[in-house]
Design a protein around this motif. Structure first.
Motif, PDB file in Angstrom:
ATOM      1  N   GLY A  51       7.346   7.165  10.943  1.00 31.34           N
ATOM      2  CA  GLY A  51       7.283   7.123   9.481  1.00 31.34           C
ATOM      3  C   GLY A  51       5.866   6.829   9.038  1.00 31.34           C
ATOM      4  N   ILE A  52       5.695   6.492   7.765  1.00 33.49           N
ATOM      5  CA  ILE A  52       4.363   6.245   7.214  1.00 33.49           C
ATOM      6  C   ILE A  52       4.339   4.898   6.503  1.00 33.49           C
ATOM      7  CG2 ILE A  52       2.552   7.117   5.684  1.00 33.49           C
ATOM      8  CD1 ILE A  52       3.686   9.881   6.023  1.00 33.49           C
ATOM      9  N   PRO A  53       3.920   3.835   7.202  1.00 31.99           N
ATOM     10  CA  PRO A  53       3.754   2.541   6.526  1.00 31.99           C
ATOM     11  C   PRO A  53       2.678   2.651   5.450  1.00 31.99           C
ATOM     12  CG  PRO A  53       3.697   2.312   8.928  1.00 31.99           C
ATOM     13  CD  PRO A  53       3.615   3.774   8.636  1.00 31.99           C
ATOM     14  N   GLN A  54       2.863   1.944   4.362  1.00 27.63           N
ATOM     15  CA  GLN A  54       1.922   2.028   3.241  1.00 27.63           C
ATOM     16  C   GLN A  54       0.763   1.059   3.447  1.00 27.63           C
ATOM     17  OE1 GLN A  54       2.346   4.380   0.801  1.00 27.63           O
ATOM     18  NE2 GLN A  54       4.041   5.017   2.118  1.00 27.63           N
ATOM     19  N   TYR A  55      -0.042   1.325   4.497  1.00 29.02           N
ATOM     20  CA  TYR A  55      -1.174   0.445   4.791  1.00 29.02           C
ATOM     21  C   TYR A  55      -2.051   0.284   3.562  1.00 29.02           C
ATOM     22  CZ  TYR A  55      -0.288   0.239   9.806  1.00 29.02           C
ATOM     23  OH  TYR A  55       0.259  -0.022  11.034  1.00 29.02           O
ATOM     24  N   GLY A  56      -2.395  -0.973   3.256  1.00 25.72           N
ATOM     25  CA  GLY A  56      -3.220  -1.270   2.095  1.00 25.72           C
ATOM     26  C   GLY A  56      -2.446  -1.405   0.804  1.00 25.72           C
ATOM     27  N   GLY A  57      -1.131  -1.182   0.853  1.00 28.69           N
ATOM     28  CA  GLY A  57      -0.339  -1.237  -0.371  1.00 28.69           C
ATOM     29  C   GLY A  57       0.895  -2.098  -0.215  1.00 28.69           C
ATOM     30  N   SER A  58       1.779  -2.029  -1.172  1.00 24.29           N
ATOM     31  CA  SER A  58       3.021  -2.785  -1.147  1.00 24.29           C
ATOM     32  C   SER A  58       4.092  -1.962  -1.850  1.00 24.29           C
ATOM     33  CB  SER A  58       2.851  -4.147  -1.830  1.00 24.29           C
ATOM     34  OG  SER A  58       2.501  -3.981  -3.189  1.00 24.29           O
ATOM     35  N   MET A  59       5.348  -2.354  -1.640  1.00 26.83           N
ATOM     36  CA  MET A  59       6.463  -1.621  -2.236  1.00 26.83           C
ATOM     37  C   MET A  59       7.580  -2.615  -2.584  1.00 26.83           C
ATOM     38  SD  MET A  59       8.891   1.353  -0.549  1.00 26.83           S
ATOM     39  CE  MET A  59       7.563   2.523  -0.332  1.00 26.83           C
ATOM     40  N   ALA A  60       8.063  -2.538  -3.806  1.00 25.86           N
ATOM     41  CA  ALA A  60       9.160  -3.395  -4.245  1.00 25.86           C
ATOM     42  C   ALA A  60      10.439  -2.568  -4.337  1.00 25.86           C
ATOM     43  CB  ALA A  60       8.837  -4.030  -5.593  1.00 25.86           C
ATOM     44  N   GLY A  61      11.578  -3.187  -4.010  1.00 26.30           N
ATOM     45  CA  GLY A  61      12.835  -2.467  -4.064  1.00 26.30           C
ATOM     46  C   GLY A  61      14.043  -3.386  -4.044  1.00 26.30           C
ATOM     47  N   VAL A  62      15.220  -2.762  -4.081  1.00 25.40           N
ATOM     48  CA  VAL A  62      16.492  -3.491  -4.067  1.00 25.40           C
ATOM     49  C   VAL A  62      17.206  -3.184  -2.753  1.00 25.40           C
ATOM     50  CG1 VAL A  62      18.719  -3.806  -5.202  1.00 25.40           C
ATOM     51  CG2 VAL A  62      16.668  -3.360  -6.572  1.00 25.40           C
ATOM     52  N   VAL A  63      17.728  -4.238  -2.089  1.00 23.78           N
ATOM     53  CA  VAL A  63      18.402  -4.072  -0.798  1.00 23.78           C
ATOM     54  C   VAL A  63      19.850  -3.624  -1.009  1.00 23.78           C
ATOM     55  CG1 VAL A  63      19.149  -5.229   1.317  1.00 23.78           C
ATOM     56  CG2 VAL A  63      16.928  -5.774   0.305  1.00 23.78           C
ATOM     57  N   GLY A 384       3.113   3.681  13.181  1.00 25.48           N
ATOM     58  CA  GLY A 384       3.504   4.728  12.245  1.00 25.48           C
ATOM     59  C   GLY A 384       3.214   6.103  12.790  1.00 25.48           C
ATOM     60  N   LYS A 385       3.442   7.080  11.949  1.00 22.92           N
ATOM     61  CA  LYS A 385       3.255   8.477  12.328  1.00 22.92           C
ATOM     62  C   LYS A 385       1.777   8.780  12.533  1.00 22.92           C
ATOM     63  CE  LYS A 385       4.401  13.149  10.693  1.00 22.92           C
ATOM     64  NZ  LYS A 385       4.993  13.917   9.577  1.00 22.92           N
ATOM     65  N   LEU A 386       1.464   9.492  13.618  1.00 21.33           N
ATOM     66  CA  LEU A 386       0.087   9.865  13.903  1.00 21.33           C
ATOM     67  C   LEU A 386      -0.238  11.141  13.131  1.00 21.33           C
ATOM     68  CD1 LEU A 386      -2.152   8.648  15.715  1.00 21.33           C
ATOM     69  CD2 LEU A 386      -1.672  10.462  17.348  1.00 21.33           C
ATOM     70  N   ALA A 387      -0.545  10.957  11.857  1.00 29.20           N
ATOM     71  CA  ALA A 387      -0.880  12.075  10.976  1.00 29.20           C
ATOM     72  C   ALA A 387      -2.121  11.710  10.176  1.00 29.20           C
ATOM     73  CB  ALA A 387       0.280  12.387  10.040  1.00 29.20           C
ATOM     74  N   LYS A 388      -2.865  12.729   9.742  1.00 28.62           N
ATOM     75  CA  LYS A 388      -4.148  12.493   9.090  1.00 28.62           C
ATOM     76  C   LYS A 388      -4.044  11.527   7.909  1.00 28.62           C
ATOM     77  CE  LYS A 388      -6.086  15.413   6.186  1.00 28.62           C
ATOM     78  NZ  LYS A 388      -6.779  16.574   5.592  1.00 28.62           N
ATOM     79  N   GLY A 389      -3.143  11.807   6.971  1.00 26.38           N
ATOM     80  CA  GLY A 389      -3.037  10.969   5.784  1.00 26.38           C
ATOM     81  C   GLY A 389      -2.644   9.550   6.097  1.00 26.38           C
ATOM     82  N   ALA A 390      -1.670   9.376   7.019  1.00 29.40           N
ATOM     83  CA  ALA A 390      -1.191   8.035   7.362  1.00 29.40           C
ATOM     84  C   ALA A 390      -2.274   7.232   8.066  1.00 29.40           C
ATOM     85  CB  ALA A 390       0.051   8.143   8.240  1.00 29.40           C
ATOM     86  N   VAL A 391      -2.975   7.855   9.004  1.00 27.26           N
ATOM     87  CA  VAL A 391      -4.021   7.145   9.753  1.00 27.26           C
ATOM     88  C   VAL A 391      -5.198   6.812   8.841  1.00 27.26           C
ATOM     89  CG1 VAL A 391      -5.723   7.382  11.607  1.00 27.26           C
ATOM     90  CG2 VAL A 391      -3.360   8.090  11.985  1.00 27.26           C
ATOM     91  N   LEU A 392      -5.548   7.739   7.949  1.00 25.02           N
ATOM     92  CA  LEU A 392      -6.649   7.472   7.027  1.00 25.02           C
ATOM     93  C   LEU A 392      -6.326   6.301   6.115  1.00 25.02           C
ATOM     94  CD1 LEU A 392      -9.450   8.453   6.290  1.00 25.02           C
ATOM     95  CD2 LEU A 392      -8.434  10.062   4.683  1.00 25.02           C
ATOM     96  N   LYS A 393      -5.060   6.173   5.716  1.00 28.26           N
ATOM     97  CA  LYS A 393      -4.644   5.014   4.925  1.00 28.26           C
ATOM     98  C   LYS A 393      -4.888   3.716   5.695  1.00 28.26           C
ATOM     99  CE  LYS A 393      -1.033   6.602   1.724  1.00 28.26           C
ATOM    100  NZ  LYS A 393      -1.416   5.775   0.577  1.00 28.26           N
ATOM    101  N   VAL A 407     -14.150   9.153   0.652  1.00 27.83           N
ATOM    102  CA  VAL A 407     -13.031   9.845   1.298  1.00 27.83           C
ATOM    103  C   VAL A 407     -11.749   9.017   1.209  1.00 27.83           C
ATOM    104  CG1 VAL A 407     -13.471   8.900   3.604  1.00 27.83           C
ATOM    105  CG2 VAL A 407     -12.357  11.126   3.378  1.00 27.83           C
ATOM    106  N   CYS A 408     -11.890   7.688   1.090  1.00 33.78           N
ATOM    107  CA  CYS A 408     -10.715   6.820   0.976  1.00 33.78           C
ATOM    108  C   CYS A 408     -10.112   6.852  -0.429  1.00 33.78           C
ATOM    109  CB  CYS A 408     -11.079   5.376   1.325  1.00 33.78           C
ATOM    110  SG  CYS A 408     -11.391   5.102   3.078  1.00 33.78           S
TER     111      CYS A 408
END
Length: 628
Positions: A51-63, A384-393, A407-408
């Motif tokens: 998957g793609i962890p949101q490195y550098g960010g956060s996420m709020a939600g309901v369980v 996480g997933k080894l993909a350009k966008g995810a790794v750059l994050k 670039v960031c």
């Protein structure tokens, strides 16, 4: 007998790997429960390795804890369950139980049902582990590539707490935070990729090769700009001493069993051998070293991608000759590379590969490297997933805030928070100046520096220009206006200067300055002969008849008197000038005459009474008589 040897060798390789696993470090992120009050707090969770962890960010939600399919091993639509959030609602975090199927399959099923994130509750009391991808073939690995939502493993006890709260019909709000998942100590990120030149090892090798090609561009931009320091690494194993002379060790290892790699086709009787992979891995390490010595470390990305394209195993081009062709095309020094590679048949350590084996052992917050591929950012292992966008994050989250390269801040990596209500920061819309600075992890409100003028303030509600030149930037934030060809500003251009309405105006100097009616308020042009007319920022005063207005004295005088006075003034100036010139000439004449008389008198007296300090003056008359 041959089969037994193969099994034994495989078992020994497995033992080496298992010893390394003892130093495996689980990368965690913070999970905060914000409600209900009774379970409010911060808990640890282990980041899933897909998957793609949101490195550098956060996420709020309901369980949400589903009524059926609680282990998530089957598709939720079979049970008529959907986790799709309604417009305006918080994202749904699905809680599932561990067991019966792969972690990745649970997350995939939840994602297809509309989940925004997945929490997997452990089924035993143990330290958190990393949820990894299964070793599967292409058919079952396809869904792993398509997982885009983050996931995390939570401890059994915490999982039971969440289940109890959800079953009790409490609204459980949580926040997943990846902002500190990667350290960000300064303005340079150090990262390393543990890779392999083998292109025939299945799905993971294909993913790795694809990633290297995709990430080459951003990697080289970051490296050329001095924003990152990249280092490639390659895993090798050793053959146990008792088997160094066996056929298997000789085909899979170099330097008498010191550095080995598994057989690419897992068939010792055909195709390429493990030692071929070791040699190419070593060559790629030496390419990096030689390129780094020439101050061009980014050339490694060119070599690796070109080698993948031009020298694949399936075309039987995976060899030294093809590699040298790539090296030559990139202008690299082949002699230095060969010297770096050394003798693979020597019964001695290879310095380059020895360093690689030592580097495999974990240090500090980084565990042992046992899995390929492995990415490490600022000494923290990427999950996480080894993909350009995810790794750059992940890499961009490793920069100190406000030091990220451009670039960031591109649209496909992060969202510009300054675009929404200016990020809640101060701004001057008229001058198009803002205190909002977009960063990878969000935004900061800092008063800006504009055209050499520093704005000062809290950055949120107030910023004002300060110091010399402040009036050149939007009039220093002060009032200004122009009418009928006349412009006025309330800005005082000095250090610590304030906004002050100019003469002829009154007001706060910031928002407004109102014209003062000098005529109506009787502040000027008040003499009996004066006629006053107010103008914007000033006034006009005229006198009746042939009178002339004297502004500095606020009075009217006759033009004739003025002209007569001016004429007499000129005459007196001339007369005084002549008198001074005559007096000067007289004084000069008198001084010269007196000097002449003094010298004559001294000469006559010297003939009869010579002075003590002066020799006798010769008497020319007497001399002439004596000669006669």
């Amino acid at each position: 007998m041959e089969l037994r040897r193969l099994l034994l060798l495989g078992f020994l390789f497995l033992n080496v790997v298992q010893v390394s696993v003892a130093r495996f470090v689980v990368e965690k992120n913070s999970l905060t429960v914000t409600s209900p009050e009774k379970i409010k707090g911060t808990y640890d969770s282990a980041i899933g390795n897909f998957g793609i962890p949101q490195y550098g960010g956060s996420m709020a939600g309901v369980v949400v804890y589903p009524i059926r399919n609680r282990k998530g091993c089957r598709e939720f639509n079979e049970f008529g369950i959907s986790f799709q959030s309604k417009p305006g609602a918080l994202p749904t975090f699905v809680l599932v139980d561990r067991g019966d199927c792969y972690f990745a399959l649970k997350v995939w099923n939840a994602q297809k049902a509309g989940a925004s994130a997945v929490l997997v509750a452990d089924d035993m009391e143990e330290a958190l582990i990393t949820m990894d991808t299964p070793e599967e073939e292409r058919a079952s690995a396809k869904y792993i590539e398509n997982i885009t939502i983050p996931s995390a493993l939570i401890e059994k006890r915490f999982g039971e707490t969440l289940k109890k709260a959800v079953d009790g019909e409490d609204m459980v709000n949580v926040n997943l935070d990846w902002r500190e998942a990667v350290p960000h100590p300064d303005d340079r990120v150090e990262y390393e990729l543990w890779t392999n030149s083998n292109d025939e090892c299945g799905v993971k090798c294909d993913m790795l090769m694809e990633f290297v090609k995709d990430f080459k561009g951003p990697a080289q931009i970051l490296e050329k700009g001095g924003y990152t320091q990249f280092t490639p690494h390659y895993i090798t194993w050793y053959c146990p001493q008792a088997f160094t002379q066996s056929k298997q060790c000789k085909s899979q290892c170099i330097n008498h069993g010191r550095y080995c790699a598994p057989d690419p086709e897992q068939d010792f009787s055909s195709g390429y051998d493990g030692k071929d992979v070791v040699m190419e891995n070593l060559r790629q390490l030496c390419v990096f070293r030689v390129a780094n010595e020439s101050k061009k470390p980014w050339v490694w990305w060119d070599y690796v991608t070109d080698f993948q394209i031009r020298c694949p195993m399936k075309e039987k081009k995976y060899n030294k000759e093809c590699a040298e062709t790539v090296i030559k095309s990139l202008g690299l020094d082949s002699e230095k590379i060969e010297k770096c590679i050394g003798d693979p048949n020597a019964d001695a350590d290879n310095p380059v590969l020895k360093e690689e084996q030592d580097a495999q052992i974990g240090k500090g917050s980084r565990g042992d490297v046992t899995i390929l591929p492995t990415l490490v950012v600022n000494n923290r292992q990427y999950r996480g997933k080894l993909a350009k966008g995810a790794v750059l994050k992940a890499i961009c989250s490793g920069f100190e805030e406000t030091t990220e390269p451009a670039v960031c801040l591109s649209g496909d990596v992060e969202t510009n928070e300054c675009l929404d209500n200016n990020g809640g920061c101060w701004q001057d819309k008229a001058a198009n100046i803002t205190a909002c600075k977009d960063t990878f992890r969000g935004r900061v409100c800092e008063c800006p520096l504009v055209d050499g003028v520093q704005f000062k303030g809290d950055g949120y509600s107030h910023c004002e220009a300060s110091g010399p030149g402040r009036c050149n930037v939007n009039n220093g934030g002060c009032w200004h206006d122009a009418q009928d060809g006349h412009a006025y500003s309330a800005c005082v251009d000095s250090e610590g200067g304030k906004c002050q309405c100019p003469p002829g105006f009154r007001g706060d100097g910031v928002n407004s300055c109102q014209d003062i009616d000098e005529c109506k308020e009787k502040k000027a042009c008040q003499c009996p002969e004066c006629s006053c007319k107010n103008t914007w920022g000033s006034y006009e005063c005229t006198c009746r008849g042939d009178l002339l207005y004297m502004r500095e004295h606020d009075t009217c005088i006759s033009k004739t008197v003025t002209e007569v006075r001016s004429a007499w003034t000129a005459v007196w100036v001339i007369l005084i000038g002549l008198a001074m010139a005559g007096a000067g000439a007289y004084l000069v004449y008198k001084y010269r005459l007196r000097s002449y008389m003094d010298s004559e008198i001294r000469a006559i007296m010297a003939q009869y009474m010579p002075l003590d300090s002066q020799a006798e003056v010769p008497n020319h008359v007497s001399d002439q008589q004596n000669h006669a």
